[in-house]
Design a protein around this motif. Structure first.
Motif, PDB file in Angstrom:
ATOM      1  N   ILE A 219       0.838  -1.205   0.000  1.00  0.00           N
ATOM      2  CA  ILE A 219       0.000   0.000   0.000  1.00  0.00           C
ATOM      3  C   ILE A 219       0.869   1.250   0.000  1.00  0.00           C
ATOM      4  O   ILE A 219       0.598   2.215  -0.725  1.00  0.00           O
ATOM      5  CB  ILE A 219      -0.972  -0.007   1.199  1.00  0.00           C
ATOM      6  CG1 ILE A 219      -1.985  -1.136   1.072  1.00  0.00           C
ATOM      7  CG2 ILE A 219      -1.674   1.336   1.347  1.00  0.00           C
ATOM      8  CD1 ILE A 219      -2.874  -1.046  -0.150  1.00  0.00           C
ATOM      9  N   GLU A 220       1.933   1.244   0.799  1.00  0.00           N
ATOM     10  CA  GLU A 220       2.837   2.394   0.830  1.00  0.00           C
ATOM     11  C   GLU A 220       3.506   2.603  -0.529  1.00  0.00           C
ATOM     12  O   GLU A 220       3.645   3.741  -0.994  1.00  0.00           O
ATOM     13  CB  GLU A 220       3.896   2.215   1.921  1.00  0.00           C
ATOM     14  CG  GLU A 220       3.355   2.390   3.318  1.00  0.00           C
ATOM     15  CD  GLU A 220       2.740   3.757   3.536  1.00  0.00           C
ATOM     16  OE1 GLU A 220       3.319   4.765   3.099  1.00  0.00           O
ATOM     17  OE2 GLU A 220       1.652   3.804   4.156  1.00  0.00           O
ATOM     18  N   LYS A 221       3.900   1.538  -1.191  1.00  0.00           N
ATOM     19  CA  LYS A 221       4.517   1.652  -2.509  1.00  0.00           C
ATOM     20  C   LYS A 221       3.518   2.186  -3.535  1.00  0.00           C
ATOM     21  O   LYS A 221       3.869   3.017  -4.382  1.00  0.00           O
ATOM     22  CB  LYS A 221       5.070   0.307  -2.966  1.00  0.00           C
ATOM     23  CG  LYS A 221       6.307  -0.111  -2.210  1.00  0.00           C
ATOM     24  CD  LYS A 221       6.821  -1.459  -2.689  1.00  0.00           C
ATOM     25  CE  LYS A 221       8.048  -1.873  -1.898  1.00  0.00           C
ATOM     26  NZ  LYS A 221       8.554  -3.181  -2.301  1.00  0.00           N
ATOM     27  N   ILE A 222       2.275   1.730  -3.440  1.00  0.00           N
ATOM     28  CA  ILE A 222       1.248   2.211  -4.370  1.00  0.00           C
ATOM     29  C   ILE A 222       0.972   3.693  -4.131  1.00  0.00           C
ATOM     30  O   ILE A 222       0.852   4.473  -5.083  1.00  0.00           O
ATOM     31  CB  ILE A 222      -0.043   1.372  -4.235  1.00  0.00           C
ATOM     32  CG1 ILE A 222       0.204  -0.036  -4.784  1.00  0.00           C
ATOM     33  CG2 ILE A 222      -1.205   2.043  -4.939  1.00  0.00           C
ATOM     34  CD1 ILE A 222      -0.931  -0.995  -4.530  1.00  0.00           C
ATOM     35  N   LYS A 223       0.892   4.098  -2.861  1.00  0.00           N
ATOM     36  CA  LYS A 223       0.688   5.515  -2.553  1.00  0.00           C
ATOM     37  C   LYS A 223       1.840   6.356  -3.083  1.00  0.00           C
ATOM     38  O   LYS A 223       1.628   7.414  -3.682  1.00  0.00           O
ATOM     39  CB  LYS A 223       0.578   5.714  -1.042  1.00  0.00           C
ATOM     40  CG  LYS A 223      -0.727   5.304  -0.445  1.00  0.00           C
ATOM     41  CD  LYS A 223      -0.692   5.598   1.055  1.00  0.00           C
ATOM     42  CE  LYS A 223      -1.925   5.148   1.758  1.00  0.00           C
ATOM     43  NZ  LYS A 223      -1.853   5.398   3.214  1.00  0.00           N
ATOM     44  N   ASN A 224       3.057   5.881  -2.865  1.00  0.00           N
ATOM     45  CA  ASN A 224       4.236   6.604  -3.332  1.00  0.00           C
ATOM     46  C   ASN A 224       4.228   6.716  -4.861  1.00  0.00           C
ATOM     47  O   ASN A 224       4.498   7.786  -5.422  1.00  0.00           O
ATOM     48  CB  ASN A 224       5.511   5.907  -2.854  1.00  0.00           C
ATOM     49  CG  ASN A 224       6.750   6.696  -3.177  1.00  0.00           C
ATOM     50  OD1 ASN A 224       6.695   7.908  -3.371  1.00  0.00           O
ATOM     51  ND2 ASN A 224       7.874   6.017  -3.238  1.00  0.00           N
ATOM     52  N   LEU A 225       3.915   5.623  -5.537  1.00  0.00           N
ATOM     53  CA  LEU A 225       3.832   5.633  -6.993  1.00  0.00           C
ATOM     54  C   LEU A 225       2.752   6.599  -7.467  1.00  0.00           C
ATOM     55  O   LEU A 225       2.950   7.352  -8.420  1.00  0.00           O
ATOM     56  CB  LEU A 225       3.552   4.219  -7.510  1.00  0.00           C
ATOM     57  CG  LEU A 225       3.469   4.058  -9.011  1.00  0.00           C
ATOM     58  CD1 LEU A 225       4.821   4.341  -9.652  1.00  0.00           C
ATOM     59  CD2 LEU A 225       3.000   2.663  -9.364  1.00  0.00           C
ATOM     60  N   TRP A 226       1.620   6.600  -6.801  1.00  0.00           N
ATOM     61  CA  TRP A 226       0.514   7.486  -7.174  1.00  0.00           C
ATOM     62  C   TRP A 226       0.930   8.951  -7.041  1.00  0.00           C
ATOM     63  O   TRP A 226       0.693   9.761  -7.934  1.00  0.00           O
ATOM     64  CB  TRP A 226      -0.696   7.194  -6.295  1.00  0.00           C
ATOM     65  CG  TRP A 226      -1.851   8.107  -6.561  1.00  0.00           C
ATOM     66  CD1 TRP A 226      -2.232   9.187  -5.839  1.00  0.00           C
ATOM     67  CD2 TRP A 226      -2.761   8.025  -7.651  1.00  0.00           C
ATOM     68  NE1 TRP A 226      -3.325   9.782  -6.388  1.00  0.00           N
ATOM     69  CE2 TRP A 226      -3.681   9.086  -7.513  1.00  0.00           C
ATOM     70  CE3 TRP A 226      -2.912   7.166  -8.730  1.00  0.00           C
ATOM     71  CZ2 TRP A 226      -4.713   9.308  -8.402  1.00  0.00           C
ATOM     72  CZ3 TRP A 226      -3.949   7.385  -9.619  1.00  0.00           C
ATOM     73  CH2 TRP A 226      -4.835   8.444  -9.457  1.00  0.00           C
ATOM     74  N   TYR A 227       1.557   9.274  -5.913  1.00  0.00           N
ATOM     75  CA  TYR A 227       1.941  10.666  -5.683  1.00  0.00           C
ATOM     76  C   TYR A 227       3.065  11.117  -6.604  1.00  0.00           C
ATOM     77  O   TYR A 227       3.074  12.252  -7.070  1.00  0.00           O
ATOM     78  CB  TYR A 227       2.348  10.882  -4.229  1.00  0.00           C
ATOM     79  CG  TYR A 227       1.175  10.801  -3.270  1.00  0.00           C
ATOM     80  CD1 TYR A 227       0.003  11.503  -3.526  1.00  0.00           C
ATOM     81  CD2 TYR A 227       1.242  10.036  -2.132  1.00  0.00           C
ATOM     82  CE1 TYR A 227      -1.078  11.432  -2.660  1.00  0.00           C
ATOM     83  CE2 TYR A 227       0.173   9.967  -1.250  1.00  0.00           C
ATOM     84  CZ  TYR A 227      -0.974  10.660  -1.534  1.00  0.00           C
ATOM     85  OH  TYR A 227      -2.043  10.594  -0.672  1.00  0.00           O
ATOM     86  N   THR A 228       4.026  10.243  -6.891  1.00  0.00           N
ATOM     87  CA  THR A 228       5.176  10.670  -7.700  1.00  0.00           C
ATOM     88  C   THR A 228       4.892  10.596  -9.185  1.00  0.00           C
ATOM     89  O   THR A 228       5.209  11.535  -9.922  1.00  0.00           O
ATOM     90  CB  THR A 228       6.410   9.819  -7.384  1.00  0.00           C
ATOM     91  OG1 THR A 228       6.114   8.447  -7.595  1.00  0.00           O
ATOM     92  CG2 THR A 228       6.869  10.045  -5.958  1.00  0.00           C
ATOM     93  N   ARG A 229       4.316   9.535  -9.642  1.00  0.00           N
ATOM     94  CA  ARG A 229       4.118   9.343 -11.094  1.00  0.00           C
ATOM     95  C   ARG A 229       2.849   9.972 -11.630  1.00  0.00           C
ATOM     96  O   ARG A 229       2.849  10.601 -12.670  1.00  0.00           O
ATOM     97  CB  ARG A 229       4.132   7.853 -11.450  1.00  0.00           C
ATOM     98  CG  ARG A 229       5.367   7.124 -11.057  1.00  0.00           C
ATOM     99  CD  ARG A 229       6.501   7.465 -11.943  1.00  0.00           C
ATOM    100  NE  ARG A 229       7.699   6.727 -11.492  1.00  0.00           N
ATOM    101  CZ  ARG A 229       8.774   6.647 -12.189  1.00  0.00           C
ATOM    102  NH1 ARG A 229       8.863   7.225 -13.351  1.00  0.00           N
ATOM    103  NH2 ARG A 229       9.804   5.977 -11.718  1.00  0.00           N
ATOM    104  N   VAL A 230       1.757   9.784 -10.927  1.00  0.00           N
ATOM    105  CA  VAL A 230       0.462  10.221 -11.438  1.00  0.00           C
ATOM    106  C   VAL A 230       0.205  11.686 -11.113  1.00  0.00           C
ATOM    107  O   VAL A 230      -0.140  12.481 -11.979  1.00  0.00           O
ATOM    108  CB  VAL A 230      -0.671   9.326 -10.902  1.00  0.00           C
ATOM    109  CG1 VAL A 230      -2.027   9.824 -11.377  1.00  0.00           C
ATOM    110  CG2 VAL A 230      -0.461   7.883 -11.333  1.00  0.00           C
ATOM    111  N   LEU A 231       0.380  12.036  -9.846  1.00  0.00           N
ATOM    112  CA  LEU A 231       0.091  13.423  -9.448  1.00  0.00           C
ATOM    113  C   LEU A 231       1.279  14.344  -9.628  1.00  0.00           C
ATOM    114  O   LEU A 231       1.124  15.557  -9.633  1.00  0.00           O
ATOM    115  CB  LEU A 231      -0.379  13.442  -7.995  1.00  0.00           C
ATOM    116  CG  LEU A 231      -1.686  12.680  -7.707  1.00  0.00           C
ATOM    117  CD1 LEU A 231      -2.026  12.759  -6.233  1.00  0.00           C
ATOM    118  CD2 LEU A 231      -2.825  13.222  -8.549  1.00  0.00           C
TER     119      LEU A 231
END
Length: 106
Positions: A92-104
């Motif tokens: 979950i932490e990796k997905i959140k990090n990916l979401w914040y860095t790559r998507v947003l």
């Protein structure tokens, strides 16, 4: 008789290990690691209901749950569930990090 005992044991193990938790905290919260809370509550309600109708059967259920083999299986399940829970939290932490860095783009 042996088949019915095996069925009762299988039912107890199934109820104590597989049902999802009702009224649980979010799976995203860090302190949510007690995976046996609701299965144990369901088993307790089941035991109380059986105890009201068939006290001898409820005593058999209690003796079965407290047997060394069931206790060892539950301890093994708790240990493995804790490992899975930690891995899930890391995911979950990796997905959140990916979401914040790559998507947003933060």
């Amino acid at each position: 008789m042996l088949q019915s005992r095996a069925l009762v044991i299988a039912l107890i193990l199934l109820l104590s290990t597989t049902l999802p938790e009702v009224q649980s905290k979010s799976i995203f919260e860090k302190d949510r690691r007690d995976l046996l809370a609701i299965p144990e509550a369901i088993a307790s309600y089941f035991y109380e209901a059986v105890n009201k109708v068939y006290p001898k059967v409820s005593q058999f259920l209690l003796d079965t749950v407290q047997s060394p083999s069931v206790t060892a299986a539950r301890q093994r399940f708790v240990k493995e569930a804790a490992k899975v829970s930690i891995m899930f939290e890391q995911l979950i932490e990796k997905i959140k990090n990916l979401w914040y860095t790559r998507v947003l783009g933060y």
